[in-house]
Design a protein around this motif. Structure first.
Motif, PDB file in Angstrom:
ATOM      1  N   LEU A  41      31.544 -18.241  13.165  1.00  0.00           N
ATOM      2  CA  LEU A  41      31.772 -17.098  14.626  1.00  0.00           C
ATOM      3  C   LEU A  41      30.853 -16.071  14.735  1.00  0.00           C
ATOM      4  N   TRP A  42      29.485 -16.406  14.731  1.00  0.00           N
ATOM      5  CA  TRP A  42      28.523 -15.271  14.978  1.00  0.00           C
ATOM      6  C   TRP A  42      28.307 -14.426  13.755  1.00  0.00           C
ATOM      7  N   CYS A  43      28.551 -15.005  12.592  1.00  0.00           N
ATOM      8  CA  CYS A  43      28.665 -14.025  11.548  1.00  0.00           C
ATOM      9  C   CYS A  43      27.976 -14.432  10.106  1.00  0.00           C
ATOM     10  N   ASN A  79      39.057  -3.953   8.237  1.00  0.00           N
ATOM     11  CA  ASN A  79      38.895  -5.227   7.528  1.00  0.00           C
ATOM     12  C   ASN A  79      38.034  -6.243   8.471  1.00  0.00           C
ATOM     13  N   SER A  80      38.098  -5.822   9.829  1.00  0.00           N
ATOM     14  CA  SER A  80      37.731  -6.504  10.966  1.00  0.00           C
ATOM     15  C   SER A  80      37.015  -5.861  12.145  1.00  0.00           C
ATOM     16  N   GLY A  81      36.318  -6.595  13.035  1.00  0.00           N
ATOM     17  CA  GLY A  81      35.785  -5.921  14.045  1.00  0.00           C
ATOM     18  C   GLY A  81      36.856  -5.426  15.330  1.00  0.00           C
ATOM     19  N   SER A  82      37.728  -6.212  15.192  1.00  0.00           N
ATOM     20  CA  SER A  82      39.004  -5.499  15.995  1.00  0.00           C
ATOM     21  C   SER A  82      39.565  -4.164  15.753  1.00  0.00           C
ATOM     22  N   GLU A  83      39.866  -4.334  14.405  1.00  0.00           N
ATOM     23  CA  GLU A  83      40.415  -2.969  13.631  1.00  0.00           C
ATOM     24  C   GLU A  83      39.512  -1.831  13.878  1.00  0.00           C
ATOM     25  N   ALA A  84      38.118  -2.152  14.018  1.00  0.00           N
ATOM     26  CA  ALA A  84      36.861  -1.261  14.075  1.00  0.00           C
ATOM     27  C   ALA A  84      37.113  -0.473  15.562  1.00  0.00           C
ATOM     28  N   ASN A  85      37.188  -1.521  16.554  1.00  0.00           N
ATOM     29  CA  ASN A  85      37.386  -1.291  17.792  1.00  0.00           C
ATOM     30  C   ASN A  85      38.742  -0.458  18.106  1.00  0.00           C
ATOM     31  N   ASP A  86      39.711  -0.895  17.570  1.00  0.00           N
ATOM     32  CA  ASP A  86      40.872  -0.123  17.683  1.00  0.00           C
ATOM     33  C   ASP A  86      40.951   1.495  17.161  1.00  0.00           C
ATOM     34  N   ALA A 128      33.681  -8.547  28.528  1.00  0.00           N
ATOM     35  CA  ALA A 128      33.359  -7.870  27.182  1.00  0.00           C
ATOM     36  C   ALA A 128      34.383  -8.508  26.184  1.00  0.00           C
ATOM     37  N   TYR A 129      33.871  -8.937  25.054  1.00  0.00           N
ATOM     38  CA  TYR A 129      34.787  -9.289  23.994  1.00  0.00           C
ATOM     39  C   TYR A 129      34.679  -7.870  22.782  1.00  0.00           C
ATOM     40  N   HIS A 130      35.762  -7.413  22.511  1.00  0.00           N
ATOM     41  CA  HIS A 130      35.781  -6.319  21.563  1.00  0.00           C
ATOM     42  C   HIS A 130      36.872  -6.625  20.567  1.00  0.00           C
ATOM     43  N   GLY A 131      37.621  -7.817  20.649  1.00  0.00           N
ATOM     44  CA  GLY A 131      38.614  -8.069  19.631  1.00  0.00           C
ATOM     45  C   GLY A 131      40.040  -8.581  20.256  1.00  0.00           C
ATOM     46  N   ILE A 132      40.924  -8.547  19.411  1.00  0.00           N
ATOM     47  CA  ILE A 132      42.367  -9.113  19.911  1.00  0.00           C
ATOM     48  C   ILE A 132      43.653  -8.269  19.394  1.00  0.00           C
ATOM     49  N   ALA A 190      30.419  -0.454  24.955  1.00  0.00           N
ATOM     50  CA  ALA A 190      29.529  -1.818  25.479  1.00  0.00           C
ATOM     51  C   ALA A 190      29.279  -2.435  24.314  1.00  0.00           C
ATOM     52  N   GLU A 191      29.022  -3.707  24.365  1.00  0.00           N
ATOM     53  CA  GLU A 191      28.265  -4.610  23.448  1.00  0.00           C
ATOM     54  C   GLU A 191      26.933  -4.500  23.989  1.00  0.00           C
ATOM     55  N   PRO A 192      25.949  -4.267  23.180  1.00  0.00           N
ATOM     56  CA  PRO A 192      24.423  -4.272  23.560  1.00  0.00           C
ATOM     57  C   PRO A 192      24.149  -5.428  24.475  1.00  0.00           C
ATOM     58  N   VAL A 234      29.270   1.931  20.988  1.00  0.00           N
ATOM     59  CA  VAL A 234      28.516   0.609  21.173  1.00  0.00           C
ATOM     60  C   VAL A 234      29.188  -0.073  19.924  1.00  0.00           C
ATOM     61  N   ASP A 235      29.570  -1.407  20.521  1.00  0.00           N
ATOM     62  CA  ASP A 235      30.101  -2.511  19.642  1.00  0.00           C
ATOM     63  C   ASP A 235      28.966  -3.356  19.116  1.00  0.00           C
ATOM     64  N   GLU A 236      28.608  -3.243  17.827  1.00  0.00           N
ATOM     65  CA  GLU A 236      27.354  -4.049  17.283  1.00  0.00           C
ATOM     66  C   GLU A 236      28.130  -5.043  16.337  1.00  0.00           C
ATOM     67  N   VAL A 237      29.296  -5.435  16.592  1.00  0.00           N
ATOM     68  CA  VAL A 237      29.900  -6.332  15.909  1.00  0.00           C
ATOM     69  C   VAL A 237      29.094  -7.734  15.838  1.00  0.00           C
ATOM     70  N   ILE A 238      28.632  -8.434  16.838  1.00  0.00           N
ATOM     71  CA  ILE A 238      27.638  -9.373  16.765  1.00  0.00           C
ATOM     72  C   ILE A 238      26.115  -8.962  16.611  1.00  0.00           C
ATOM     73  N   SER A 239      25.848  -7.982  17.207  1.00  0.00           N
ATOM     74  CA  SER A 239      24.495  -7.730  17.441  1.00  0.00           C
ATOM     75  C   SER A 239      23.738  -6.927  16.324  1.00  0.00           C
ATOM     76  N   ALA A 296      30.789  -5.207  11.825  1.00  0.00           N
ATOM     77  CA  ALA A 296      31.466  -6.348  11.149  1.00  0.00           C
ATOM     78  C   ALA A 296      30.659  -7.388  10.745  1.00  0.00           C
ATOM     79  N   LYS A 297      31.302  -8.767  10.853  1.00  0.00           N
ATOM     80  CA  LYS A 297      30.400  -9.907  10.683  1.00  0.00           C
ATOM     81  C   LYS A 297      29.438  -9.932   9.647  1.00  0.00           C
ATOM     82  N   ALA A 298      27.964  -9.760  10.199  1.00  0.00           N
ATOM     83  CA  ALA A 298      27.029  -9.779   9.262  1.00  0.00           C
ATOM     84  C   ALA A 298      26.724  -8.688   8.281  1.00  0.00           C
TER      85      ALA A 298
HETATM   86  C1  LIG Z   1      31.492  -7.914  20.107  1.00  0.00           C
HETATM   87  C2  LIG Z   1      32.667  -8.306  19.240  1.00  0.00           C
HETATM   88  N1  LIG Z   1      33.529  -6.990  18.790  1.00  0.00           N
HETATM   89  C3  LIG Z   1      34.515  -7.323  18.089  1.00  0.00           C
HETATM   90  C4  LIG Z   1      34.806  -8.576  17.735  1.00  0.00           C
HETATM   91  C5  LIG Z   1      36.223  -8.662  16.954  1.00  0.00           C
HETATM   92  O1  LIG Z   1      35.968  -9.066  15.529  1.00  0.00           O
HETATM   93  P1  LIG Z   1      37.179  -9.591  14.515  1.00  0.00           P
HETATM   94  O2  LIG Z   1      37.318 -10.866  15.050  1.00  0.00           O
HETATM   95  O3  LIG Z   1      36.390  -9.353  13.349  1.00  0.00           O
HETATM   96  O4  LIG Z   1      38.274  -8.635  14.549  1.00  0.00           O
HETATM   97  C6  LIG Z   1      34.241  -9.615  17.939  1.00  0.00           C
HETATM   98  C7  LIG Z   1      34.618 -10.883  17.377  1.00  0.00           C
HETATM   99  O5  LIG Z   1      33.891 -11.926  17.689  1.00  0.00           O
HETATM  100  C8  LIG Z   1      33.048  -9.400  18.764  1.00  0.00           C
HETATM  101  O6  LIG Z   1      32.266 -10.408  18.785  1.00  0.00           O
END
Ligand SMILES: Cc1ncc(COP(=O)(O)O)c(C=O)c1O
Length: 458
Positions: A57-59, A116-123, A150-154, A224-226, A257-262, A286-288
């Motif tokens: 998942l991009w990770c 623990n995750s990108g979602s929690e980081a953006n929260d 945009a996708y910042h998590g769930i 924003a994601e880059p 800036v959301d660098e979770v993928i980038s 997160a991820k990488a």
């Molecule tokens: C840019 C970006 N931010 C946040 C997230 C959320 O990360 P996580 O799935 O680890 O909660 C993702 C997940 O794909 C993402 O692509």
């Protein structure tokens, strides 16, 4: 499909609620079970080999068999499998990782907070932005602007920042104080004849109008994601961030800036902030960060935000946020080892060397009759499939052309991801070689030819 009542397939269908899966179809489709990985490849239970064209998942930046990460986890599990970081306690891998990340931050930063995750980081970004303005005595400055697509998590707050319908349908999201501005996709949303620079200026003007309409004293942050990731792999139009950043400064709006993928060399630099000249107040990752071998995310904050946390702690007695596993020693140790591998193997140099081959093969697909746009941002890209190239018209969504292509690619031994508007995304492990890139695109090309034979309207 015939399945034995106690087979893994039957048990999965009986017991397992899958994330991001059509639950109504799952009993018919059944699970596709993967059992092992090697380099950029994963293998399913039948032994079939696939190029993991989306790094999971991009990770999974270092592929699926990096022994050093296994060893780092094992060493830490044997030494101290868990301890926490609450109430002044600390574990070495977490403090070392925080220190390391600050040392390579793209702009001066003050502290790192683990999740623990990108979602929690953006929260956590949402909470910190609100906290900061409360401490500064600006209780009305709370709105956070994200972008459509945009996708910042769930989670509840990060899912509100996400600007994609599936994250919000029937979930009662977004929550209050979250706004969305334009998706920066030139191909889809520019006016006829509008250049990228004109489009960027137009979006900046729309953002300014939104801020004025809402009242600058009520707008706290822009996130924003880059480049947009799950929203279609959409690089910023030329001049976009150059126009957005001064606007944020002028209205005293924080930039997250959301660098979770980038993050971590996807664009050839450790952070895409360096690639695009971004100067944020908060950065999530997160991820990488851990090459996906262990779940871990982080938020880096500027000194200005940290000063509010200091003041808040004086006022309330403690900074009341954190998770049981914030700075868990095992993921932190794996993340540290991941960073060492990136450095020792000069992964940035490798990625920058292979990006031209990736870009060339991707852009070659522009000529394909089914491809409306081929776009990339470093070692990540997408082709958007269209029914009519001249009119840029997508296929009807109920034809599920993207999903069909994703399944066909799997038949050819390539895992890709179908995103909104039938965009087929590629984001291979960073360790991919030029030869493997050629193989990956040969498989994708075959898939697109098959899709054209099936769906072509002319
Ligand atoms: C840019 C970006 N931010 C946040 C997230 C959320 O990360 P996580 O799935 O680890 O909660 C993702 C997940 O794909 C993402 O692509």
């Amino acid at each position: 499909m015939t399945v034995h009542v106690n087979s893994p397939h039957a048990r999965d269908i009986r017991s397992h609620l899958h994330p991001f899966t059509n639950a109504a179809q799952h009993a018919d489709v059944g699970p596709h079970i993967f059992t092992r990985g090697e380099g950029i490849y994963v293998f399913d239970e039948s032994g079939k080999r696939y190029i993991e064209g989306l790094a999971g998942l991009w990770c999974a930046s270092l592929g699926f068999s990096e022994q050093r990460l296994v060893d780092a986890a094992t060493r830490q599990l044997k030494t101290l499998p868990f301890y926490h970081n609450f109430a002044h306690k600390a574990v070495e891998p977490a403090l070392e990782l925080a220190d390391y990340l600050l040392g390579c931050a793209p702009v001066p930063m003050s502290k790192v907070f683990f999740t623990n995750s990108g979602s929690e980081a953006n929260d956590t970004v949402v909470k910190l932005v609100w906290y900061h303005n409360n401490i500064l005595g600006r209780p009305n400055k709370k709105k956070i602007i994200a972008r459509r697509g945009a996708y910042h998590g769930i989670t509840v707050a990060s899912g509100s920042l996400t600007g994609l319908a599936y994250a919000q349908n029937a979930f009662d999201l977004p929550i209050a104080n979250i706004l969305h501005t334009d998706c920066p996709h030139h191909y889809r949303y520019a006016e006829p004849g509008e250049s990228e620079e004109e489009f960027a200026a137009h979006l900046a003007a729309n953002l300014e109008a939104l801020i004025e309409r809402e009242g600058p004293d009520t707008v706290a942050a822009f996130i924003a994601e880059p480049f947009l990731g799950a929203g279609g792999v959409i690089p910023p139009p030329k001049g976009y961030f150059e126009r957005i950043q001064p606007l944020l400064a002028r209205y005293d709006i924080l930039f997250a800036v959301d660098e979770v993928i980038s993050g971590f060399f996807r664009t050839g630099r450790r952070f895409a902030c360096e690639t695009y000249g971004l100067k944020p107040d908060l950065i999530t990752m997160a991820k990488a960060l851990s090459a996906a071998y262990q779940p871990i995310g982080a938020v880096m904050i500027s000194e200005k935000i940290f000063q509010s946390i200091l003041e808040g702690s004086r006022r309330y007695g403690l900074f009341g946020t954190g998770f049981t596993y914030t700075g868990h020693p095992v993921p932190a140790a794996v993340a540290l080892e991941t960073q060492r591998i990136y450095d020792e193997r000069d992964i940035g140099v490798h990625v920058r060397a292979i990006i031209p081959a990736f870009r060339r093969r991707l852009e070659d697909l522009t000529d394909h009759p089914l491809v409306g746009e081929a776009r990339c941002a470093g070692l990540i890209g997408a082709v958007e499939l269209v029914a009519d190239k001249a009119a840029k018209r997508n296929f009807e969504q109920n034809m599920r052309v993207g999903a069909w292509a994703m399944n066909k690619a799997a038949e050819h031994g390539l895992i890709v991801r179908a995103l909104v508007n039938d965009a087929i995304a590629l984001c291979p492990p960073l360790i991919i070689t030029e030869e493997q890139i050629e193989d990956m695109f040969d498989k994708l090309k075959r898939t697109l030819d098959d899709a054209h034979a099936k769906f072509a309207t002319s």
